[in-house]
Scaffold this active site. Structure first.
Site, mmCIF file in Angstrom:
data_model
loop_
_atom_site.group_PDB
_atom_site.id
_atom_site.type_symbol
_atom_site.label_atom_id
_atom_site.label_comp_id
_atom_site.label_asym_id
_atom_site.label_seq_id
_atom_site.Cartn_x
_atom_site.Cartn_y
_atom_site.Cartn_z
ATOM 1 N N ARG A 150 95.709 95.598 89.351
ATOM 2 C CA ARG A 150 95.921 97.043 89.587
ATOM 3 C C ARG A 150 97.391 97.239 89.877
ATOM 4 O O ARG A 150 97.973 96.504 90.683
ATOM 5 C CB ARG A 150 95.074 97.566 90.757
ATOM 6 C CG ARG A 150 95.222 99.105 90.960
ATOM 7 C CD ARG A 150 94.095 99.691 91.792
ATOM 8 N NE ARG A 150 92.843 99.157 91.292
ATOM 9 C CZ ARG A 150 91.799 98.821 92.069
ATOM 10 N NH1 ARG A 150 91.852 99.024 93.358
ATOM 11 N NH2 ARG A 150 90.723 98.301 91.531
ATOM 12 N N ASN A 205 113.351 140.203 72.931
ATOM 13 C CA ASN A 205 113.570 138.760 72.966
ATOM 14 C C ASN A 205 112.383 137.994 72.385
ATOM 15 O O ASN A 205 111.241 138.398 72.567
ATOM 16 C CB ASN A 205 113.781 138.288 74.399
ATOM 17 C CG ASN A 205 115.188 138.573 74.892
ATOM 18 O OD1 ASN A 205 116.138 138.474 74.136
ATOM 19 N ND2 ASN A 205 115.307 138.941 76.149
ATOM 20 N N SER A 227 114.221 142.770 78.584
ATOM 21 C CA SER A 227 115.349 142.198 79.298
ATOM 22 C C SER A 227 115.497 142.937 80.622
ATOM 23 O O SER A 227 115.145 144.108 80.727
ATOM 24 C CB SER A 227 116.611 142.378 78.446
ATOM 25 O OG SER A 227 117.757 142.443 79.254
ATOM 26 N N ARG A 261 92.799 115.442 69.438
ATOM 27 C CA ARG A 261 91.343 115.312 69.522
ATOM 28 C C ARG A 261 90.921 113.854 69.493
ATOM 29 O O ARG A 261 90.104 113.405 70.291
ATOM 30 C CB ARG A 261 90.672 116.014 68.335
ATOM 31 C CG ARG A 261 90.462 117.469 68.540
ATOM 32 C CD ARG A 261 89.612 118.035 67.426
ATOM 33 N NE ARG A 261 88.270 117.445 67.378
ATOM 34 C CZ ARG A 261 87.241 117.985 66.753
ATOM 35 N NH1 ARG A 261 87.397 119.143 66.126
ATOM 36 N NH2 ARG A 261 86.068 117.391 66.740
#
Lengths: 445, 445, 445, 445
Positions: B317, B286, B278, B188
């Site tokens: 630049r 899983n 799976s 943030r």
């Protein structure tokens, strides 16, 4: 499937249209379906599954309309199960059922997620070299042409961005060529070496197929035109090797791009790429493709480090290290291809200005010959005296705006030490001859 | 524009649908057009350009149909000029001309490529937090809930994957919470800090606008709801900071994912995520989302290193370092968001099994109390004797399958040394109380 | 201990003598012993351990001869146990026993490996800023001095290594200053934020000390002049933040180094660093310190990515991710310090050549004014006509070797469009004034 | 020179004593002096310099006392000139002068900094494989032994850390072996491929030696037992290749280390490494060497990315990219060696517990056979019906704590579908046989 947005603006500098297409949804799904078709085919042929079912599966896989409308759902299921194999098998089962419900039993028979995912990746990798070949051929041909055309174009050699001794532009182009040639050779080897079928079943033992396992694996390799291999579910060195080779090639391309940008500086002015325009300044000819190549080349090493970090695969299938490979490896290849394309275009249209090269050399007023002078003087008067004479001549050359050679010829000690040999200091022909020997050697590599 | 394929299968684990949309062509082009509209508006208001022209430009920018059909051409021009600003300005000029040819003169007035490209990126960055907020809120709420619910659920603390001393699951969840909270706070801050307008003109001096430059720059910031700033064309630390913050948050998320995967192991069985299926094995649950989170987290550090490498911008630049930022930063954010989404979902649906936690603790037969025993004994009989007693008791516990406490109580030296205090060795309530103090502290952070 | 070889030749460019010393064996062992001394002291004061024992331990820790002769054994035991805390505690126990055998019972009381290792690292981190401060002060003072001295020294602004519009060297130096200032501010904040004591005991609950835990932790922080904190055994974001901040600072330093090297090119010749010599060429003045700075800056991002990858700490203490931190973080800091030292020295001795800057500007023959001409012309004759006039004048300037201004003045359309205003195109004072506004703003940041 | 502190505590986990010595000041200086000695020798032999001078130089280089006392000055000059070649040549000149002042003129004749620095690095690289060979041999022998000893030791295969289907520990050890074998083979190839002399002179043309250049270069290669090569001053792919190969080997080692740590978890208990102790908890057996190996392996990818980034060498000698190589490549190799040493030691002393492996397999209650059951049932009753039966049996197995096989046998549909074949579901011998085929294939690779 509309491939339009596979080539995304946000990633414009790190892919090419052709590579964006190669790794598009249509292409990736197609490669997975190719695996399933081939698996059913060889299993049907071997009697592991009924021949009729095999035909239906292979046909359904090859004809499958892709899930345009449902791609969002396909992706959601891919994320939910951490593998695209789960929705892929569902999709294929549905298509097969529509033709022959009984055949659906034999979809993905004896295979595991990683078999289809890895083999699909390898099938895509097989298409990488053809995708890059045109740019490679164009670039190396252009470099050879440039090198031959400028075999005796003299320019300043520069080390740490400072004038060193004279070289030829032909040699510089040959060095560029050799770097690209070596990088390409590494990438080709790595791609060939990685071109192996993946077929191991649930835990990599092929146990679900019993004694048929080895035979099916071998036949599958033949069917897909891949090399046979024991399962490599957790041995990912070959994929990492492809990525490293991309980085090495990218580095060679980045070197060319940076050299071109440096030579294009207004104050240097030795080459000009057909440059990009500016949104603000009409006078500008930017080395735009060099910028694109450098951006791509700077991206690759970090992607490679991600893949190398991911090599630590847990037990019989990794959690994390495996799942990152598709994105990391495809991004690596795309960025490499972007660099190759940009450099090929830049070199293909490069203007070279021999007069400016000569002028920049002359502007050093012969300081570039100070090494040769030093060696000749050392042999005559020893290390310390030689250094003193050269130092004096360099200072005089600067202060009086005369050439280093003239400054030497005006120095009694230098004249005494070198005699008639003093003019040999400035012999550019020696530099050209030495450069030419190496230029030929590099081009023949 | 059909955003369908912005969410690509090959990158499924390193983005989310929302973030793929945020960095889609439509969104990126929209942000660039927002810049151009705002620039014309404030310049019109200040009399730098005619008010009428400003209105036309702003309207054209806001209403612009995007170049669906021509996106391939837009990308080609982007690559050719090493900036999307060149085709963007062409596009806008064309739209403006269709309304009022005279107004076209004032498109992009006094701005440079980097102004529109960088400001567009910052406008996209402003939307990152809102895009992630729901997942963050859901995750932290779930972690707090889990932590509170299991404030006294005892489990084995594990260091280097080995049993250490007892902790509570409430503390473990609080540690997870604190990591995510800190990472979010960093992200943030970094996003806020990066939210600055870019407006410097050709070389970053705003000279084209003369004395109007500072005023226009300030008004532009207000118009776009960004912070004002001197141009930061080559000072990219704030963008690198956003990337680093993403990596730190990703690391905190990866830690949770790995812990969950470890706790879900069949032999441990202390938690269960609503797992993925799976393609081969019906019995499997899983930790699929954990795998996705780990894949995303492993991808981020390499992307960050690319951005950090690119910080070395040349002169006014950069060539390369600037052009790589869009792809590298957007990929970093997308992968972080993918990890956040996956972990939020996993934690939101996590089942916790306190009985199994207790059983695993008990299975150590009290070895986890050896540290406490050692300290109590050292105070009584010194370092060497304490070590000997504990060593003996641990061996006896192993050999006779009795608890460490019973082994101590059967040891004459231990009994002599500790007397009645011997039972304090196994006091879990001390562990729980100590954990609880820290748990509260961490949740309140 | 002879610290001679802590500063290794192989790593010469990625450390400084002062930082090599800061992370030397003597220094690292000393920091660990400081932790043990402080722990004993506060535990003695609180009555957790006998006051007499505390005194002995603190004294032994402070007076301890370091294990010169046995350093190889110390390292062997460090590797064998994956922590230097094990041999460190053995060493200290031995020294304490030699004074008072009973006191040995209380060495390292209630602490775990990670407490001493992490706190030692934090104690070393506290010394980082003082180690760097002189170079930072010298560098920023020199940059301010350069910037003020050259407030009106006009030079070419360069984007993508091509001439853009005029700037001042004062502004360029101010941009350099602002980058370093921001990077330093980030590093200071990160170091301050990381300066927290680590004290959690075996599993991070401080349970071994029962209700005394929080008090001891707080007192330990005071004793060591660190911030208090709940244990952060597996929350490593603050350390990663220090590393990221180093990378951002290194990037700002690398930018200066590359700019200097570019400006020092013989064909540019706008500055000269008191350069390094060559082993072969007496005429060379290499930008040697810039090379060292760039080497260091290029090293840092990869080190950071290693630390970021390592953030995924398992359970209550990591296996791998924790153990890599000492080397990765110390290497990161050393490389950053090497870059800072090299750039400070280069800038401190930088010669600036305003005449050459002006000459390079003039050599563009006014092309750098094409942006201003375009804007003036657009306002008068519209976008298309303006572009045509400027294009024509640029071509004429090139072909006839006249200035862009003269070419404009020779163009009837331009004269008609701009009237007397035509001379304003070349007004450098506007460029200088615009640059000056920003220069002051950046220096005051 | 006292090499004591070349093996630094702060870097304890990312080097070994042998590799710290290999990259010590003494060793590095020695390699540079070997280059100078060999150069003088071949130049003397060819008559390029006087034979007498050559002898003196070679002798002085070989006998040179290293600058113990002046190492700080040596480092200062190294940093000042951005190359150790400058102080090295000064040092050697001084030593030669002390013997024969006239001979000093011929020190470093026709060579440049990069020739001695790069060739010295290559000479050190030649010693890398011998330094690692013992650990490699020990590790691969131990893995083969383990694999053969446990060819029929059944254990759970685990994917995404969840039970998959049965494998053998022999196969797992063979997979480990194959990964290390492949990694080693890549590293050997890369080291061999990199073993080329560097000799190009000032700008890489060898012009200072005129027509003698090629001959001297060839003779120098022979003298130093290196491969001949055109100069590779800016083509660094071979060094990057060595680094990449290190990372691939490190990844294979990290995989073993993580697997061992996972198998050592108390709740799994299938292997035990002779573990490290704890500073707090007497009961602990930490997988300490696995932690060291993982720390080293996590460090390597970032170092590699630094080297790959540095590939972009400017013109005829890089500024930054070249100067970072010594530290980055030596750190990469040292970390790889640390991982190899730690894993070799761990595997060499690994205890394996087949009974626990079997117990963990049995604890799944046959769920690991669900794939086989599914295939058998699909062939009999189709996809949907098979899935329903298996789902039902798995649920029953869980709910009633019976085996999956018993649950199937209690299911009328299953019995009808499979008949006598129902017992084949649980046939471990098929799993063992399939694993054995691959195990042999992998060991023979």
């Amino acid at each position: 499937m509309n491939p339009l947005n596979n080539d995304r603006l946000i990633d414009a500098f790190v892919t090419t249209p052709a590579l964006a297409e190669l790794f598009s949804d249509a292409s990736v799904l197609g490669a997975m379906l190719d695996f399933e078709a081939a698996l059913a085919t060889v299993e049907g042929r071997a009697g592991v599954i009924p021949a009729g079912a095999a035909d239906v599966i292979a046909r359904a896989a090859r004809d499958a309309d892709l899930p345009h409308a449902d791609m969002a759902a396909f992706l959601r299921d891919t994320r939910r199960s951490a593998t695209p194999a789960v929705p892929l098998v569902s999709l294929l089962v549905e298509r097969v059922r529509a033709i022959d419900p009984a055949a659906a039993a034999y979809v993905h028979w004896g295979a595991t997620s990683q078999d289809v995912v890895d083999t699909a990746l390898v099938l895509l990798l097989k298409r990488v070299r053809p995708s890059l070949q045109d740019d490679y051929d164009a670039l190396t041909a252009a470099l050879q042409r440039l090198s031959n055309a400028h075999a005796s174009t003299v320019m300043v050699g520069r080390t740490l961005l400072q004038p060193a001794t004279p070289i030829t532009f032909g040699l510089k182009a040959a060095v560029w060529f050799a770097g690209v040639w070596e990088g390409w050779w590494r990438l080709r080897s790595a791609l060939d070496y990685a071109g192996r079928v993946q077929f191991g079943g649930a835990s990599g033992t092929r146990a679900a197929l019993g004694s048929d396992g080895p035979g099916i694996a071998a036949a599958l390799a033949v069917e897909l035109d891949l090399e046979p291999s024991p399962p490599w579910h957790t041995r990912r060195g070959r994929l990492a090797d492809v990525a490293s080779a991309c980085a090495i090639l990218s580095g060679a391309l980045g070197k060319i791009a940076r050299d071109v940008a440096l030579l294009m500086q207004a104050e240097v002015g030795e080459v000009a790429a057909s440059g990009g325009g500016s949104s603000a300044m009409p006078h500008k000819r930017n080395p735009a493709e060099a910028a694109v190549a450098l951006a791509a080349a700077e991206r690759v090493p970090g992607l490679v480090s991600g893949l190398l970090t991911g090599l630590v695969h847990e037990h019989e299938r990794a959690i994390g290290g495996w799942q990152l490979e598709w994105s990391a490896l495809s991004a690596t290849i795309q960025a490499t291809g972007a660099a190759l394309s940009a450099v090929a275009s830049t070199i293909g249209g490069l203007d070279v200005f021999p007069a400016r090269m000569r002028a920049n050399l002359d502007a050093t007023r012969g300081a570039v010959f100070s090494e040769r002078a030093t060696l000749l003087l050392r042999a005559a008067v020893g290390r310390g005296a030689a250094a003193a004479i050269v130092e004096r001549a360099l200072a005089r050359s600067r202060d009086e705006s005369i050439t280093f050679g003239d400054a030497l010829r005006a120095d009694a000690d230098a004249v005494r030490a070198l005699g008639d040999g003093i003019d040999a200091v400035e012999r550019l022909d020696e530099d050209v001859a030495a450069a030419e020997t190496l230029r030929r050697e590099l081009l023949e590599s």
